[in-house]
Design a protein around this motif. Structure first.
Motif, PDB file in Angstrom:
ATOM      1  N   ASP A 135      36.066 135.571 104.624  1.00  0.00           N
ATOM      2  CA  ASP A 135      35.054 134.532 104.432  1.00  0.00           C
ATOM      3  C   ASP A 135      35.088 133.521 105.580  1.00  0.00           C
ATOM      4  OD1 ASP A 135      33.030 133.467 102.489  1.00  0.00           O
ATOM      5  OD2 ASP A 135      34.348 131.717 102.571  1.00  0.00           O
ATOM      6  N   VAL A 136      36.289 133.127 105.980  1.00  0.00           N
ATOM      7  CA  VAL A 136      36.430 132.175 107.090  1.00  0.00           C
ATOM      8  C   VAL A 136      35.906 132.785 108.387  1.00  0.00           C
ATOM      9  CG1 VAL A 136      38.094 130.943 108.544  1.00  0.00           C
ATOM     10  CG2 VAL A 136      38.368 130.938 106.074  1.00  0.00           C
ATOM     11  N   THR A 137      36.235 134.058 108.611  1.00  0.00           N
ATOM     12  CA  THR A 137      35.793 134.740 109.829  1.00  0.00           C
ATOM     13  C   THR A 137      34.270 134.796 109.903  1.00  0.00           C
ATOM     14  OG1 THR A 137      37.801 136.084 109.812  1.00  0.00           O
ATOM     15  CG2 THR A 137      35.977 136.854 111.170  1.00  0.00           C
ATOM     16  N   GLN A 138      33.648 135.137 108.785  1.00  0.00           N
ATOM     17  CA  GLN A 138      32.190 135.192 108.745  1.00  0.00           C
ATOM     18  C   GLN A 138      31.579 133.811 108.982  1.00  0.00           C
ATOM     19  OE1 GLN A 138      30.084 137.848 108.371  1.00  0.00           O
ATOM     20  NE2 GLN A 138      31.864 139.174 108.539  1.00  0.00           N
ATOM     21  N   ILE A 144      28.940 123.985 110.501  1.00  0.00           N
ATOM     22  CA  ILE A 144      29.801 124.668 111.465  1.00  0.00           C
ATOM     23  C   ILE A 144      28.924 125.630 112.262  1.00  0.00           C
ATOM     24  CG2 ILE A 144      31.740 126.248 111.752  1.00  0.00           C
ATOM     25  CD1 ILE A 144      32.903 125.138 109.177  1.00  0.00           C
ATOM     26  N   PRO A 145      28.788 125.427 113.559  1.00  0.00           N
ATOM     27  CA  PRO A 145      27.882 126.270 114.356  1.00  0.00           C
ATOM     28  C   PRO A 145      28.421 127.695 114.497  1.00  0.00           C
ATOM     29  CG  PRO A 145      29.155 124.836 115.777  1.00  0.00           C
ATOM     30  CD  PRO A 145      29.463 124.408 114.372  1.00  0.00           C
ATOM     31  N   ALA A 146      27.523 128.629 114.672  1.00  0.00           N
ATOM     32  CA  ALA A 146      27.897 130.028 114.870  1.00  0.00           C
ATOM     33  C   ALA A 146      28.569 130.204 116.228  1.00  0.00           C
ATOM     34  CB  ALA A 146      26.666 130.920 114.765  1.00  0.00           C
ATOM     35  N   MET A 147      29.729 130.858 116.221  1.00  0.00           N
ATOM     36  CA  MET A 147      30.477 131.059 117.460  1.00  0.00           C
ATOM     37  C   MET A 147      30.294 132.462 118.032  1.00  0.00           C
ATOM     38  SD  MET A 147      31.723 128.118 117.887  1.00  0.00           S
ATOM     39  CE  MET A 147      32.767 128.475 119.302  1.00  0.00           C
ATOM     40  N   TYR A 148      29.681 133.359 117.265  1.00  0.00           N
ATOM     41  CA  TYR A 148      29.560 134.740 117.738  1.00  0.00           C
ATOM     42  C   TYR A 148      28.785 134.854 119.048  1.00  0.00           C
ATOM     43  CZ  TYR A 148      29.072 139.812 117.522  1.00  0.00           C
ATOM     44  OH  TYR A 148      29.125 141.142 117.812  1.00  0.00           O
ATOM     45  N   MET A 198      39.324 141.380 117.100  1.00  0.00           N
ATOM     46  CA  MET A 198      38.559 141.399 115.869  1.00  0.00           C
ATOM     47  C   MET A 198      37.613 142.586 115.809  1.00  0.00           C
ATOM     48  SD  MET A 198      37.867 137.347 115.199  1.00  0.00           S
ATOM     49  CE  MET A 198      37.466 137.601 113.478  1.00  0.00           C
ATOM     50  N   THR A 199      37.098 143.007 116.956  1.00  0.00           N
ATOM     51  CA  THR A 199      36.254 144.185 116.984  1.00  0.00           C
ATOM     52  C   THR A 199      37.056 145.425 116.632  1.00  0.00           C
ATOM     53  OG1 THR A 199      34.830 143.184 118.670  1.00  0.00           O
ATOM     54  CG2 THR A 199      34.682 145.565 118.386  1.00  0.00           C
TER      55      THR A 199
END
Length: 230
Positions: free
Chosen positions: A185-188, A207-211, A224-225
């Motif tokens: 959940d935190v990772t997503q 919290i902005p998207a970091m991806y 992570m991949t």
């Protein structure tokens, strides 16, 4: 309501004893125990607290929705621990008065706390459960040393401890599964962004998207991949 009762009880104690209790100390002198006994014996708040914990505790409602797992509020854990520590003091006092019945009632109240926590399969619950079980076992040890217990009661405690030991491997498996769910959940949330609900008197945070910026941390991106692929 329980939080108010706990705060009221702690405020009723003398400052030095309250501080000692808050710091986690358990080595109260007989004189300090007598002082605590005189105060708690007259405390309506403590009597009400004990009455509430003299039966099966209700299951608390929590929102396990995606994006909210990391922000669960669990203030009850401190209350449960403090209650059991007060009950351990009650056991010591009961032994001083040679009142086995009262000591066994305190053990039973702590059993209700254990049962409540054993239904909550998240890691922090497990850590609090272990801490509370140590407190309960300290009370059991004092009862054993008192010589008040019959052979039947000794065997009952033995069977109870063996059952709890047998339950822990399954508890551990569920705690690890829950921790994995929290981590996902935190990772997503970090990857795709998340609105974070704050308390009523504070604005929500985002919290902005970091991806999109994963190239800034290639080692984390690669790791992570790989984990996702396997």
């Amino acid at each position: 309501k329980v939080s108010v009762l706990r705060d009221t009880v702690k405020n009723e104690l003398p400052e030095e004893i309250s501080f000692k209790f808050s710091s986690g100390a358990e080595d109260f002198s007989v004189a300090e125990l007598r002082t605590i006994e005189n105060i708690l014996g007259k405390s309506k708040s403590f009597a009400q607290w004990q009455q509430m914990f003299s039966q099966e505790l209700p299951v608390l409602k929590r929102d396990y929705s995606t994006g909210k797992l990391s922000f669960l509020r669990m203030p009850e854990f401190v209350l449960l621990r403090d209650f059991c520590r007060l009950e351990l003091i009650q056991i010591r006092l009961a032994i001083l008065h040679k009142n086995k019945k009262q000591a066994m009632i305190s053990i039973e109240r702590m059993n209700y706390v254990y049962q409540h926590l054993s239904r909550d399969k998240i890691l922090i619950s497990g850590l609090v459960l272990i801490a509370i079980e140590k407190i309960r076992l300290a009370g059991v040890e004092q009862l054993l040393n008192s010589g008040f217990l019959t052979a039947e009661e000794l065997f009952k405690f033995k069977a109870d401890i063996e059952k709890r030991l047998a339950d822990f491997p399954e508890f551990h498996r569920q705690y690890i599964h829950g921790e994995g769910t929290f981590t996902t959940d935190v990772t997503q949330m970090i990857a795709h962004g998340q609105n974070v609900e704050s308390s009523e008197d504070e604005p929500d945070n985002f919290i902005p998207a970091m991806y999109p910026y994963r190239w800034l941390a290639p080692a984390v991106w690669y790791t992570m991949t790989r984990s996702r692929e396997t």
